[in-house]
Design a protein around this motif. Structure first.
Motif, PDB file in Angstrom:
ATOM      1  N   SER A   6       0.806  -1.221   0.000  1.00  0.00           N
ATOM      2  CA  SER A   6       0.000   0.000   0.000  1.00  0.00           C
ATOM      3  C   SER A   6       0.841   1.274   0.000  1.00  0.00           C
ATOM      4  CB  SER A   6      -0.940   0.008   1.206  1.00  0.00           C
ATOM      5  OG  SER A   6      -0.210  -0.088   2.417  1.00  0.00           O
ATOM      6  N   SER A   7       2.095   1.178   0.390  1.00  0.00           N
ATOM      7  CA  SER A   7       2.942   2.366   0.446  1.00  0.00           C
ATOM      8  C   SER A   7       3.516   2.757  -0.909  1.00  0.00           C
ATOM      9  CB  SER A   7       4.100   2.143   1.430  1.00  0.00           C
ATOM     10  OG  SER A   7       4.946   1.090   0.981  1.00  0.00           O
ATOM     11  N   SER A   8       3.305   1.921  -1.933  1.00  0.00           N
ATOM     12  CA  SER A   8       3.895   2.217  -3.247  1.00  0.00           C
ATOM     13  C   SER A   8       2.957   1.977  -4.416  1.00  0.00           C
ATOM     14  CB  SER A   8       5.162   1.375  -3.465  1.00  0.00           C
ATOM     15  OG  SER A   8       4.860  -0.016  -3.424  1.00  0.00           O
ATOM     16  N   LEU A   9       1.925   1.142  -4.282  1.00  0.00           N
ATOM     17  CA  LEU A   9       1.113   0.691  -5.416  1.00  0.00           C
ATOM     18  C   LEU A   9       0.227   1.813  -5.947  1.00  0.00           C
ATOM     19  CD1 LEU A   9       0.652  -1.982  -6.972  1.00  0.00           C
ATOM     20  CD2 LEU A   9      -1.366  -2.343  -5.548  1.00  0.00           C
ATOM     21  N   VAL A  10       0.344   2.085  -7.262  1.00  0.00           N
ATOM     22  CA  VAL A  10      -0.488   3.104  -7.907  1.00  0.00           C
ATOM     23  C   VAL A  10      -1.393   2.516  -8.990  1.00  0.00           C
ATOM     24  CG1 VAL A  10       1.161   4.954  -7.436  1.00  0.00           C
ATOM     25  CG2 VAL A  10       1.308   3.713  -9.602  1.00  0.00           C
ATOM     26  N   TRP A  11      -1.123   1.273  -9.416  1.00  0.00           N
ATOM     27  CA  TRP A  11      -1.841   0.697 -10.569  1.00  0.00           C
ATOM     28  C   TRP A  11      -2.057  -0.782 -10.310  1.00  0.00           C
ATOM     29  CZ3 TRP A  11       0.235   1.907 -16.154  1.00  0.00           C
ATOM     30  CH2 TRP A  11      -0.608   1.361 -17.122  1.00  0.00           C
ATOM     31  N   LEU A  12      -3.329  -1.198 -10.257  1.00  0.00           N
ATOM     32  CA  LEU A  12      -3.664  -2.580  -9.941  1.00  0.00           C
ATOM     33  C   LEU A  12      -4.641  -3.124 -10.969  1.00  0.00           C
ATOM     34  CD1 LEU A  12      -3.518  -5.009  -7.994  1.00  0.00           C
ATOM     35  CD2 LEU A  12      -5.350  -3.930  -6.656  1.00  0.00           C
ATOM     36  N   ILE A  13      -4.273  -4.229 -11.613  1.00  0.00           N
ATOM     37  CA  ILE A  13      -5.103  -4.874 -12.633  1.00  0.00           C
ATOM     38  C   ILE A  13      -5.608  -6.218 -12.113  1.00  0.00           C
ATOM     39  CG2 ILE A  13      -5.162  -5.837 -14.968  1.00  0.00           C
ATOM     40  CD1 ILE A  13      -2.941  -3.881 -15.724  1.00  0.00           C
ATOM     41  N   LEU A  14      -6.915  -6.315 -11.926  1.00  0.00           N
ATOM     42  CA  LEU A  14      -7.544  -7.557 -11.461  1.00  0.00           C
ATOM     43  C   LEU A  14      -8.684  -7.963 -12.397  1.00  0.00           C
ATOM     44  CD1 LEU A  14      -7.683  -6.762  -7.629  1.00  0.00           C
ATOM     45  CD2 LEU A  14      -6.007  -8.171  -8.832  1.00  0.00           C
ATOM     46  N   THR A  15      -8.614  -7.545 -13.637  1.00  0.00           N
ATOM     47  CA  THR A  15      -9.622  -7.874 -14.635  1.00  0.00           C
ATOM     48  C   THR A  15      -9.770  -9.388 -14.796  1.00  0.00           C
ATOM     49  OG1 THR A  15      -8.931  -5.881 -15.833  1.00  0.00           O
ATOM     50  CG2 THR A  15     -10.299  -7.453 -17.036  1.00  0.00           C
ATOM     51  N   ASN A  16     -11.021  -9.829 -14.983  1.00  0.00           N
ATOM     52  CA  ASN A  16     -11.308 -11.228 -15.329  1.00  0.00           C
ATOM     53  C   ASN A  16     -10.817 -12.208 -14.272  1.00  0.00           C
ATOM     54  OD1 ASN A  16     -12.318 -13.333 -16.882  1.00  0.00           O
ATOM     55  ND2 ASN A  16     -10.447 -13.519 -18.113  1.00  0.00           N
ATOM     56  N   ASN A  17     -11.294 -12.014 -13.036  1.00  0.00           N
ATOM     57  CA  ASN A  17     -11.088 -12.980 -11.972  1.00  0.00           C
ATOM     58  C   ASN A  17     -12.454 -13.482 -11.511  1.00  0.00           C
ATOM     59  OD1 ASN A  17      -8.126 -13.349 -10.637  1.00  0.00           O
ATOM     60  ND2 ASN A  17      -8.247 -11.368 -11.677  1.00  0.00           N
ATOM     61  N   GLN A  18     -12.542 -13.914 -10.266  1.00  0.00           N
ATOM     62  CA  GLN A  18     -13.817 -14.366  -9.689  1.00  0.00           C
ATOM     63  C   GLN A  18     -14.151 -13.537  -8.454  1.00  0.00           C
ATOM     64  OE1 GLN A  18     -15.674 -16.881 -11.147  1.00  0.00           O
ATOM     65  NE2 GLN A  18     -14.114 -16.807 -12.765  1.00  0.00           N
ATOM     66  N   ILE A  19     -13.718 -12.294  -8.454  1.00  0.00           N
ATOM     67  CA  ILE A  19     -13.852 -11.434  -7.277  1.00  0.00           C
ATOM     68  C   ILE A  19     -15.326 -11.086  -7.035  1.00  0.00           C
ATOM     69  CG2 ILE A  19     -13.258  -9.183  -6.290  1.00  0.00           C
ATOM     70  CD1 ILE A  19     -10.645  -9.352  -7.914  1.00  0.00           C
ATOM     71  N   SER A  20     -15.813 -11.403  -5.853  1.00  0.00           N
ATOM     72  CA  SER A  20     -17.196 -11.067  -5.485  1.00  0.00           C
ATOM     73  C   SER A  20     -17.242 -10.004  -4.405  1.00  0.00           C
ATOM     74  CB  SER A  20     -17.942 -12.319  -5.007  1.00  0.00           C
ATOM     75  OG  SER A  20     -17.290 -12.894  -3.879  1.00  0.00           O
ATOM     76  N   LYS A  21     -16.107  -9.742  -3.759  1.00  0.00           N
ATOM     77  CA  LYS A  21     -16.103  -8.820  -2.625  1.00  0.00           C
ATOM     78  C   LYS A  21     -14.901  -7.883  -2.691  1.00  0.00           C
ATOM     79  CE  LYS A  21     -15.744  -8.679   2.431  1.00  0.00           C
ATOM     80  NZ  LYS A  21     -15.552  -9.483   3.663  1.00  0.00           N
ATOM     81  N   ILE A  22     -15.165  -6.610  -2.444  1.00  0.00           N
ATOM     82  CA  ILE A  22     -14.097  -5.640  -2.215  1.00  0.00           C
ATOM     83  C   ILE A  22     -14.068  -5.382  -0.719  1.00  0.00           C
ATOM     84  CG2 ILE A  22     -13.242  -3.320  -2.680  1.00  0.00           C
ATOM     85  CD1 ILE A  22     -14.789  -3.320  -5.276  1.00  0.00           C
ATOM     86  N   ASP A  23     -12.994  -5.786  -0.069  1.00  0.00           N
ATOM     87  CA  ASP A  23     -12.894  -5.648   1.382  1.00  0.00           C
ATOM     88  C   ASP A  23     -12.863  -4.173   1.777  1.00  0.00           C
ATOM     89  OD1 ASP A  23     -11.353  -5.590   4.118  1.00  0.00           O
ATOM     90  OD2 ASP A  23     -11.944  -7.680   3.838  1.00  0.00           O
ATOM     91  N   ARG A  24     -13.363  -3.894   2.963  1.00  0.00           N
ATOM     92  CA  ARG A  24     -13.384  -2.523   3.451  1.00  0.00           C
ATOM     93  C   ARG A  24     -11.988  -1.957   3.674  1.00  0.00           C
ATOM     94  NH1 ARG A  24     -18.417  -0.810   4.951  1.00  0.00           N
ATOM     95  NH2 ARG A  24     -20.028  -2.413   5.061  1.00  0.00           N
ATOM     96  N   ASN A  25     -11.001  -2.846   3.756  1.00  0.00           N
ATOM     97  CA  ASN A  25      -9.628  -2.358   3.947  1.00  0.00           C
ATOM     98  C   ASN A  25      -9.025  -1.797   2.660  1.00  0.00           C
ATOM     99  OD1 ASN A  25      -8.690  -4.549   2.374  1.00  0.00           O
ATOM    100  ND2 ASN A  25      -8.209  -5.801   4.176  1.00  0.00           N
TER     101      ASN A  25
END
Length: 491
Positions: free
Chosen positions: A128-147
């Motif tokens: 979290s201290s460095s990430l600016v770009w995250l690609i999670l396209t086309n997975n099985q994600i059903s939940k975005i955690d509150r964190n």
């Protein structure tokens, strides 16, 4: 899109990696001084990966491609790359969770887990201290955690083609977020106000969710038999398909053929075709016709679209790079030197097209960038690429917010034009003055009505931004836009 130089290349870093310096072989793997390493679809990776301290030998590695290797985990010594690694591709593997060692890569800026088996977006194992770009396209994600709110530096988040049902309000803590793709999910509850009022959010894709509206129209449907195209004469590539030179009823046209079962970041061909059926303006490049074909289950699918063949058309910008993340990388090679009059004409044309689609069709383009603005042979700039678009038909408050988000994207486009071509820094209260080096050595925009308008657009309070109707009305009253108005015809 209609021409090769306007299209996003296959290596567009929006959702897929740009080609690395060289493909994997024994000599490449043995180069301890490598800064880039391509081990995608590797034939040597499985054996080397199990070798003790394999990753520790790469002291300078900044960019690593491990796509398409059937990986389910990473070895314990992978965190030895922490001192240098900035870009990591782990797409088209079989990860069910993000490995713990990823969170220890404290210099990692860009991470892709496209096409895996992840079921949740959590910040626990992310840097979290460095990430600016995250690609999670086309997975099985059903939940975005509150964190998710812990990802304070995140600017670009790709989540299309998952199973997400809701977005937590905590995403509103990601104050730097500029672009998000949430197309083709299962979102059925209202989006939280904390999300829709993010101060820097400018590009959003939501098509293919229950909360958006996919119009069923056959106004532009044409017979497939009336269309022909030459597969060897490619005009351009896009995230959802390929554009060819072709004919419709004997007339020269551009023909876009959709990728079957496309899972690109923008959305589905069906939604793109539906929006194209609504867009009808002389300053917007949209489909003249949409044709269907039979699927394997006895139904119909959208096979392609017929568009105007723009002679000598060129894009005005380059797609975002790993450095610029959510901003265009610079002017295209064909548009490196534009005059003030040309820049003002582009501003007027884009504002006019966007005013029309928002007021008449309630369409969000979702991808308002100079790399999607085409200037045809006559010098007329037109808005193209409706692949990330969606139709909003909620209450008045939501409608105003969606338009305000796109207003900021328009402001970024104006900012780029003045920065690249006129060496002028426009007023912007959403970010530091020297962001991306914009203000260095630049003249400040002269105060006046245009200065005041841009100040209202490039500011963090969404509901204080003007609508496109207001923008066009104010521009029309400014003497410097008189020639721009005269150079275009009314729709």
């Amino acid at each position: 899109m209609t021409i090769a130089k306007s299209a996003k290349p296959e290596g567009d870093p929006t959702d897929t990696p740009a080609p690395l310096a060289e493909s994997c072989d024994e000599s490449t793997v043995s180069d301890n001084d490598a800064t880039e390493l391509n081990l995608s679809s590797s034939t040597v990776l499985s054996d080397r990966l199990r070798t003790l301290d394999f990753w520790g030998q790469f002291k300078r590695l900044k960019k690593l491609d491990l796509n398409n290797n059937g990986l389910t985990a990473l070895p314990s010594d992978f965190q030895a790359l922490a001192p240098s690694l900035e870009i990591l591709f782990l797409g088209e593997n079989k990860f069910k969770v993000i490995p713990e060692c990823i969170g220890k890569l404290h210099r990692l800026r860009m991470l892709s887990f496209r096409g895996n088996c992840l079921t949740e977006l959590s910040s626990l194992n992310l840097p979290s201290s460095s990430l600016v770009w995250l690609i999670l396209t086309n997975n099985q994600i059903s939940k975005i955690d509150r964190n998710v709110g812990a990802l304070k530096l995140l600017r670009k988040l790709m989540l299309s083609h998952n199973k997400i049902t809701s977005v937590p309000p905590e995403i509103g803590e990601c104050k730097d977020l500029e672009l998000i793709r949430l197309a083709s999910n299962e979102i059925h509850v209202p989006l939280p106000i904390e999300f829709l009022t993010l101060p820097k959010l400018a590009w959003i894709a939501l098509a293919g969710n229950p909360i958006t509206h996919c119009p069923q129209t056959r106004e532009k449907e044409i017979l497939k038999s009336s269309v022909s195209y030459d597969e060897s004469d490619i005009l351009g590539y896009g995230a959802s398909g390929t554009v060819y030179r072709g004919k419709h009823n004997g007339k020269d046209v551009a023909v876009k053929i959709f990728k079957r079962q496309s899972c690109g970041s923008d959305g589905n061909p069906e939604d793109e075709a539906a929006v194209n059926a609504l867009v009808d303006h002389n300053l917007a490049v949209s489909a003249h016709g949409v044709f269907l074909s039979d699927d394997n289950e006895g139904g119909k699918i959208h096979e392609g679209m017929v568009m105007e063949l723009l002679q000598g058309a060129e894009a005005l910008g380059k797609v975002p790079s790993f450095t610029t993340v959510a901003r265009d990388a610079g002017p295209s090679d064909s548009a490196k030197f534009l005059s003030k009059e040309e820049c003002l004409s582009i501003v007027w044309n884009v504002a006019t097209a966007l005013e029309h689609v928002h007021s008449s069709a309630r369409v969000v383009n979702g991808d308002v960038y100079l790399h999607n603005i085409l200037r045809c042979g006559e010098g007329v700039a037109k808005v193209s690429d409706w692949g990330a678009s969606f139709v909003y038909d909620g209450d008045a408050d939501d409608s105003a917010l969606f338009e305000a988000i796109e207003t900021l994207a328009f402001g970024r486009l104006v900012q780029d034009l003045f920065d690249w071509h006129l060496d002028v820094a426009v007023p912007d209260s959403t970010e530091p003055a020297d962001f991306l080096g914009r203000s260095r050595g630049k003249t400040t925009l002269e105060r006046g009505p245009f200065y005041d308008l841009i100040s209202l657009i490039l500011q963090p309070q969404l509901l204080e931004r003007p609508s496109f109707g207001c923008i066009k009305e104010k521009l029309a009253l400014m003497p410097e836009f008189e020639n721009a108005k005269l150079s275009t015809t009314k729709p």
